[in-house]
Design a protein around this motif. Structure first.
Motif, mmCIF file in Angstrom:
data_model
loop_
_atom_site.group_PDB
_atom_site.id
_atom_site.type_symbol
_atom_site.label_atom_id
_atom_site.label_comp_id
_atom_site.label_asym_id
_atom_site.label_seq_id
_atom_site.Cartn_x
_atom_site.Cartn_y
_atom_site.Cartn_z
ATOM 1 N N MET A 286 0.825 -1.194 0.000
ATOM 2 C CA MET A 286 0.000 0.000 0.000
ATOM 3 C C MET A 286 0.867 1.254 0.000
ATOM 4 S SD MET A 286 -3.015 0.940 -0.361
ATOM 5 C CE MET A 286 -4.579 0.255 0.153
ATOM 6 N N PHE A 287 2.000 1.186 0.664
ATOM 7 C CA PHE A 287 2.852 2.374 0.725
ATOM 8 C C PHE A 287 3.433 2.773 -0.624
ATOM 9 C CE2 PHE A 287 2.610 2.769 5.302
ATOM 10 C CZ PHE A 287 2.656 4.149 5.405
ATOM 11 N N THR A 288 3.538 1.819 -1.539
ATOM 12 C CA THR A 288 3.931 2.204 -2.899
ATOM 13 C C THR A 288 2.944 3.218 -3.445
ATOM 14 O OG1 THR A 288 4.672 -0.064 -3.211
ATOM 15 C CG2 THR A 288 4.491 1.302 -5.186
ATOM 16 N N MET A 289 1.672 2.935 -3.210
ATOM 17 C CA MET A 289 0.648 3.868 -3.646
ATOM 18 C C MET A 289 0.667 5.134 -2.826
ATOM 19 S SD MET A 289 -2.645 1.456 -3.998
ATOM 20 C CE MET A 289 -3.887 2.714 -4.304
ATOM 21 N N MET A 290 0.853 4.960 -1.514
ATOM 22 C CA MET A 290 0.709 6.088 -0.600
ATOM 23 C C MET A 290 1.768 7.147 -0.850
ATOM 24 S SD MET A 290 -1.719 5.674 1.864
ATOM 25 C CE MET A 290 -1.081 6.071 3.491
ATOM 26 N N ASN A 291 3.013 6.716 -1.063
ATOM 27 C CA ASN A 291 4.061 7.718 -1.252
ATOM 28 C C ASN A 291 3.819 8.520 -2.512
ATOM 29 O OD1 ASN A 291 5.682 7.690 0.996
ATOM 30 N ND2 ASN A 291 6.765 5.847 0.330
ATOM 31 N N GLU A 292 3.481 7.797 -3.566
ATOM 32 C CA GLU A 292 3.167 8.502 -4.800
ATOM 33 C C GLU A 292 1.951 9.397 -4.593
ATOM 34 O OE1 GLU A 292 1.153 7.239 -8.855
ATOM 35 O OE2 GLU A 292 2.906 5.995 -8.438
ATOM 36 N N ALA A 293 0.955 8.847 -3.896
ATOM 37 C CA ALA A 293 -0.267 9.614 -3.671
ATOM 38 C C ALA A 293 0.031 10.860 -2.839
ATOM 39 C CB ALA A 293 -1.304 8.744 -2.974
ATOM 40 N N ARG A 294 0.956 10.757 -1.903
ATOM 41 C CA ARG A 294 1.265 11.915 -1.057
ATOM 42 C C ARG A 294 1.892 13.050 -1.851
ATOM 43 N NH1 ARG A 294 2.792 8.862 4.714
ATOM 44 N NH2 ARG A 294 0.585 8.457 5.129
ATOM 45 N N ILE A 295 2.753 12.688 -2.764
ATOM 46 C CA ILE A 295 3.332 13.723 -3.622
ATOM 47 C C ILE A 295 2.245 14.315 -4.512
ATOM 48 C CG2 ILE A 295 4.928 14.067 -5.555
ATOM 49 C CD1 ILE A 295 6.845 12.163 -4.029
ATOM 50 N N GLY A 296 1.353 13.441 -4.981
ATOM 51 C CA GLY A 296 0.236 13.912 -5.801
ATOM 52 C C GLY A 296 -0.686 14.846 -5.029
ATOM 53 N N VAL A 297 -0.834 14.601 -3.752
ATOM 54 C CA VAL A 297 -1.694 15.468 -2.942
ATOM 55 C C VAL A 297 -1.002 16.810 -2.675
ATOM 56 C CG1 VAL A 297 -2.808 15.726 -0.705
ATOM 57 C CG2 VAL A 297 -2.991 13.570 -1.943
ATOM 58 N N MET A 383 16.475 10.971 -0.130
ATOM 59 C CA MET A 383 16.129 12.387 -0.009
ATOM 60 C C MET A 383 14.641 12.617 -0.281
ATOM 61 S SD MET A 383 17.377 15.441 0.597
ATOM 62 C CE MET A 383 19.119 15.529 0.168
ATOM 63 N N VAL A 384 14.125 11.985 -1.316
ATOM 64 C CA VAL A 384 12.710 12.235 -1.622
ATOM 65 C C VAL A 384 11.808 11.576 -0.570
ATOM 66 C CG1 VAL A 384 12.293 10.317 -3.239
ATOM 67 C CG2 VAL A 384 11.030 12.460 -3.490
ATOM 68 N N SER A 385 12.292 10.515 0.017
ATOM 69 C CA SER A 385 11.533 9.879 1.098
ATOM 70 C C SER A 385 11.489 10.822 2.310
ATOM 71 C CB SER A 385 12.194 8.549 1.431
ATOM 72 O OG SER A 385 11.852 8.120 2.710
ATOM 73 N N LEU A 386 12.596 11.490 2.577
ATOM 74 C CA LEU A 386 12.630 12.490 3.656
ATOM 75 C C LEU A 386 11.678 13.649 3.367
ATOM 76 C CD1 LEU A 386 14.094 13.877 6.163
ATOM 77 C CD2 LEU A 386 15.668 14.863 4.479
ATOM 78 N N LEU A 387 11.679 14.081 2.112
ATOM 79 C CA LEU A 387 10.933 15.294 1.768
ATOM 80 C C LEU A 387 9.446 15.046 1.487
ATOM 81 C CD1 LEU A 387 13.539 17.138 -0.512
ATOM 82 C CD2 LEU A 387 13.156 17.390 1.949
ATOM 83 N N THR A 388 9.068 13.766 1.263
ATOM 84 C CA THR A 388 7.666 13.479 0.914
ATOM 85 C C THR A 388 6.664 14.038 1.937
ATOM 86 O OG1 THR A 388 8.211 11.616 -0.491
ATOM 87 C CG2 THR A 388 6.003 11.627 0.447
ATOM 88 N N PRO A 389 6.867 13.807 3.250
ATOM 89 C CA PRO A 389 5.875 14.380 4.181
ATOM 90 C C PRO A 389 5.840 15.912 4.145
ATOM 91 C CG PRO A 389 7.710 13.333 5.368
ATOM 92 C CD PRO A 389 7.840 12.951 3.935
ATOM 93 N N ILE A 390 6.946 16.531 3.768
ATOM 94 C CA ILE A 390 6.956 18.002 3.678
ATOM 95 C C ILE A 390 6.201 18.448 2.427
ATOM 96 C CG2 ILE A 390 8.426 20.057 3.611
ATOM 97 C CD1 ILE A 390 10.650 18.217 4.803
ATOM 98 N N ILE A 391 6.445 17.728 1.336
ATOM 99 C CA ILE A 391 5.710 18.052 0.106
ATOM 100 C C ILE A 391 4.212 17.920 0.356
ATOM 101 C CG2 ILE A 391 5.203 17.227 -2.242
ATOM 102 C CD1 ILE A 391 8.185 16.521 -2.519
ATOM 103 N N VAL A 440 -0.091 13.568 10.763
ATOM 104 C CA VAL A 440 0.557 12.261 10.569
ATOM 105 C C VAL A 440 1.797 12.423 9.680
ATOM 106 C CG1 VAL A 440 0.231 9.945 9.606
ATOM 107 C CG2 VAL A 440 -1.604 11.026 10.913
ATOM 108 N N GLN A 441 1.742 13.344 8.747
ATOM 109 C CA GLN A 441 2.926 13.631 7.930
ATOM 110 C C GLN A 441 4.057 14.161 8.818
ATOM 111 O OE1 GLN A 441 2.840 12.755 4.752
ATOM 112 N NE2 GLN A 441 0.653 12.305 4.885
ATOM 113 N N ALA A 442 3.688 15.054 9.743
ATOM 114 C CA ALA A 442 4.687 15.636 10.638
ATOM 115 C C ALA A 442 5.306 14.559 11.528
ATOM 116 C CB ALA A 442 4.055 16.742 11.486
ATOM 117 N N LEU A 443 4.445 13.646 11.969
ATOM 118 C CA LEU A 443 4.912 12.526 12.793
ATOM 119 C C LEU A 443 5.849 11.626 11.980
ATOM 120 C CD1 LEU A 443 4.508 10.892 15.456
ATOM 121 C CD2 LEU A 443 2.591 9.756 14.345
ATOM 122 N N ASP A 444 5.489 11.365 10.747
ATOM 123 C CA ASP A 444 6.315 10.548 9.858
ATOM 124 C C ASP A 444 7.687 11.221 9.667
ATOM 125 O OD1 ASP A 444 6.929 8.527 7.874
ATOM 126 O OD2 ASP A 444 6.468 10.010 6.323
#
Lengths: 592, 592
Positions: A286-297, A383-391, A440-444
């Motif tokens: 599911m996280f494959t979808m979620m990470n992409e989805a988070r950037i999309g959001v 790096m993009v994994s670090l920045l995803t919750p910020i994006i 939850v992004q901030a927590l992540d």
């Protein structure tokens, strides 16, 4: 009715002047020359402004209707969806063997921003399909890929993500939906899922639900969750559609916005499902979808901010109200346009400097996704994994705030639905919530990403900022206006990180109480870095005497605004962080 | 469905422990002892939570409907309005001779907050009537007062304010509505007004419109505007209702929120009007309503924030999701309540510390209105005039932000309409716009109020802050937690004022570009001052061993949170202000 102008020129600037995509060694980037990306962006822009944008208000006003188990989308959605499908816009970056065009992800992001800005609710049907297809691509068997991907790439079949249940959203370990193995490799899925975007509608022949469920007897909690493919219609051996599966939309929700997208309660009653990936490893898939989805959001936050800003700007230029205090600007008219007033400009520049900075940030993030996926670049992936919750978190919080500022420029006309400004705010609001609420992004970010791989990625970020400053400190036009404030804000970020290290070990709450501020602090530093890079690129272009000098000068002035007017927020976030856990934790729950 | 608990205890604390109302020498305050105010607040609270709150969602869902020129209010509104009327709640502070109860304004504010929190759209019918009655009271002839006030005090007749026209809102000098003198003392009013709240509805026998219009041949622009009384039904000599006047509702607007209130386009077609106050002095008379209305709107910001917070708090206590990272708190349940999580607490405390601080600020402002009106205290009048744009602008901006934070606590459930959290945000949004958009408030503050009477009032504010700090600096519990941060933030405010003085003379834009930040900076200092005063009062009560010690301790902890976590915003606002005009003004309008 509001309008939308595709930001093609600005995207070209970021892709070519700043990121210099076609000269990097990321596989597939060599073909991204100016002409090629211009052609793609022009076409996507045309669909956005001419086909999708005019349907935005229609979607908001009509909404989706559930009648006898069938969800009807708003007038015109189906025809527009066909047009998007036929134009080949639904799978830009999927592999060619499954019907995609194998373009880099970064181009998909640029196109996605335009589609989203023009019509967020509409674009979600396609966006979720893309996310589901990505999960099948990453975790599906060859057979599953062959069965589902070509139809999903073309959006003849759309996709969904089914996570939330009435009693659990963030805490999926509490999930109750069951998957009983049938001995033939399939499972019977039973349970209720809520908030399922595009869960049921009339624009596709089939809907491929990806559903999280627990196989009885598996591990407790989140470790016993598996992911299943549950098609609305069973797909027969020959690829044709068979019988209706045991899944139905029980209700569509009344929401604050995105009315054009059907948000469904989905009831699974012994529906046939197929395991995607491994048993009990559903969260990983599911996280494959979620990470992409988070950037999309995150992209949605930026997109709504941009379209709202564009309309506020037009209004500020057209609407005559009051006189410039330093002298009449429009002597032939009864009053001067709103844009002469300093506070209106302040509001417009808050928006403009956010939108353009955020766009660079998002495209840079997308470039790292390409480096990671296509180039197997572990540093970029980290790096993009670090920045995803910020994006996701920062761009949607700020993006929403900007729609509110844009609405405010209209005065009372912003509050009535007629002008369309309310819809931008109402639609943008969801992006702060779905795909993991911003808390939850901030927590992540603070609880997981900072320390990931021994803190390597955050150190790499600081090194990059330092390196950029050092490299350019002899550039007089950059030094004072860009590098000094960037250095200052980056110091705040380091101090905040240090505070977490020194206090979070003893008491995790000392870090978690500051997580939200840290996400925003980090976001501002990222946008500050983007502006410094954009200013550098603009200066280079001016010095080279290339292109539209006025455009580059505006870029530098907008950047200066960001550094002077937005970046000082980092000091405030640091002060909040350094106040630690006590102010947040001292009250007992009963005392609130 | 959301609920509302009247904040009676908190109001009593502010009235008696902090402001010590019954011991001040303001005329009429002697009777405001604890028992008396408790009795009034209890009763008002009952109506709020039992009658008005249950109709809030109904109003939002049904909205108002225009059919054949008649506006139908939502189901239950009329019966509730009768109940409010019969309870004598519509004219608490109007003079007894006109049917009011002659209570201090401060009590009206406390009651108004409850009504507004319970149902903003509903309470507007009454609030606008009160504003119109105040204007007639201040500027009407004896005959006008006798004709209109008793019926308006009881809300048998309601009132409206008609300022905005399609092409002008802020800049009323552009107004086109005409008033032709008829030679008999009356005028014929012709023109179109928009955004008229409560403009037409079915809950009153008559509607008294106060309408701004221009008498032909008068001065150009804003100096030629006069104010007229235009009743829906002409009032005959004997006080009975005569023929229908030439005014009609042409349309009701679809809005983002406050659906229960009818926002009307009002068409005046040779309607009979009567001059209120002097010819061409309409703005002066209108400002009597506007100032009161601005404080009332600030109150709405606070009120929506409070009701949203209350519900978010309940949800955070009830909803089980995730575990406390420092150890399980609810071992018998499947998860811990949301309120164990630091970031949820951060969001709740941002709200709580705003709501309670804002309430004190608003009641202090109301006390100064009583001192000014009842005690002819010019210093109080000057101070509340200075603070009015801050009460309006800061409390509504922050109030809205707090409804967004409250909505966020609900995750996805906050976005669907079912839980009611979206309505709080949608309703709160208008308060930032009407009665002068918040940018106009900031302009009023910096462009007019700061320099009023030679800057006397802002100096008095600084003296008061300094005096309070000096008086209490030996109090160890106050010094570090409250006085030091207050001193720091007040220094930021002074620096900002100094920057305006030094730069605004040469270039007014240097001040105006920072006006919005100044309004927020000032607002934070005011709330910081309120928290320091509340902390002092709480310490005194604890030392005296009186009352509910837990309540007072919570008060102090909440105040500490504000000082540590919210007040650092002042430094950011100062930095933005000190960047001056250039970042905001340098771009040409075409370059945006």
């Amino acid at each position: 009715m509001p309008s939308y102008t595709p930001p093609t020129k600005d995207m070209q600037f970021i892709l070519h002047d700043v990121l210099k995509v076609s000269t990097t060694d990321t596989p597939g980037y060599a073909e991204l020359d100016r002409d090629f990306t211009a052609a793609v962006l022009e076409e996507a822009g045309k669909i956005s402004s001419e086909v999708l944008a005019p349907l935005n208000v229609v979607g908001d006003t009509e909404g989706c209707k559930l009648e006898n188990g069938v969800v009807r989308t708003p007038t015109g959605f189906k025809a527009a969806f066909d047009q998007v499908r036929e134009g080949g816009w639904t799978a830009l970056d999927l592999p060619e063997e499954f019907g995609g065009q194998n373009m880099p992800y970064i181009l998909g992001t640029a196109v996605g921003e335009m589609f989203s800005a023009a019509n967020q609710a509409f674009t979600m049907y396609q966006g979720l399909t893309h996310g589901a297809a990505s999960a099948i691509l990453a975790h599906g068997s060859e057979d599953q890929k062959a069965t589902y991907l070509p139809k999903m790439a073309s959006c003849d079949w759309t996709g969904t993500m089914n996570l939330t249940e009435p009693h659990c959203g963030t805490d999926l370990g509490l999930m109750r939906t069951k998957a009983e193995p049938q001995g033939d490799g399939s499972y019977k899925i039973t349970g209720q899922k809520i908030f399922i975007s595009s869960g049921e509608h009339d624009m596709a022949d089939n809907i491929i639900h990806l559903v999280l469920a627990k196989i009885p007897g598996g591990p407790e909690g989140i470790k016993g969750v598996s992911l299943f493919i549950v098609p609305k219609f069973i797909v027969k051996e020959d690829g044709s559609l068979g019988e209706r599966n045991g899944v139905a939309c029980g209700k569509i929700e009344e929401k604050m916005g995105i009315h054009g997208n059907s948000t469904c309660v989905m009831n699974y009653d012994e529906a046939t499902g197929y395991l995607l990936g491994e048993e009990h490893k559903g969260m990983r898939a599911m996280f494959t979808m979620m990470n992409e989805a988070r950037i999309g959001v995150g992209m949605q936050g930026l997109a709504q901010a941009d379209v709202a800003y564009q309309n506020a700007l037009e209004y500020a230029k057209d609407r005559l109200q009051g006189r410039d205090v330093t002298g009449v600007k429009n002597p032939d008219g009864p009053a001067d346009p709103l844009i002469v007033h300093p506070d209106i400009r302040r509001a417009l520049l808050d928006q403009k400097s956010f939108v353009e900075g955020a766009r660079a940030f998002l495209l840079w993030g997308s470039q790292m996704i390409d480096q990671s996926h296509r180039g197997n670049d572990a540093a970029a992936e980290g790096m993009v994994s670090l920045l995803t919750p910020i994006i996701k978190g920062f761009l949607t919080d700020e993006g929403f705030d900007m729609t509110i500022l844009a609405q405010q420029v209209y005065g009372g006309h912003g509050y009535i639905e007629e002008w369309g400004m309310s819809q931008f705010a109402r639609d943008a609001r969801i992006a702060m919530i779905y795909e993991g609420a911003n808390g939850v992004q901030a927590l992540d970010l603070v609880g997981r990403k900072l320390a990931q791989d021994g803190g390597k990625h955050v150190m790499a970020f600081f090194d990059m900022v330092k390196g950029f400053i050092k490299e350019n400190e002899d550039h007089p036009a950059l030094k004072q206006d860009f590098l000094d404030p960037l250095k200052e804000s980056s110091k705040h970020l380091q101090q905040a990180g240090m505070f977490f290290m020194q206090n979070g070990m003893k008491n995790p709450n000392a870090a978690l109480a500051g997580s939200y501020d840290f996400m925003h602090l980090f976001g501002h530093v990222c946008l500050g870095l983007m502006w410094a890079q954009m200013a550098k690129a603009a200066h280079e272009a001016i010095e080279a005497g290339e292109g539209d000098t006025a455009f580059y000068k505006t870029k530098i002035a907008t950047g200066r605004f960001y550094m002077k007017r937005r970046l000082p927020a980092t000091g405030m976030h640091l002060a909040r962080i350094e106040s630690g856990a006590e102010p947040v934790m001292e009250l007992e729950a009963e005392a609130f």
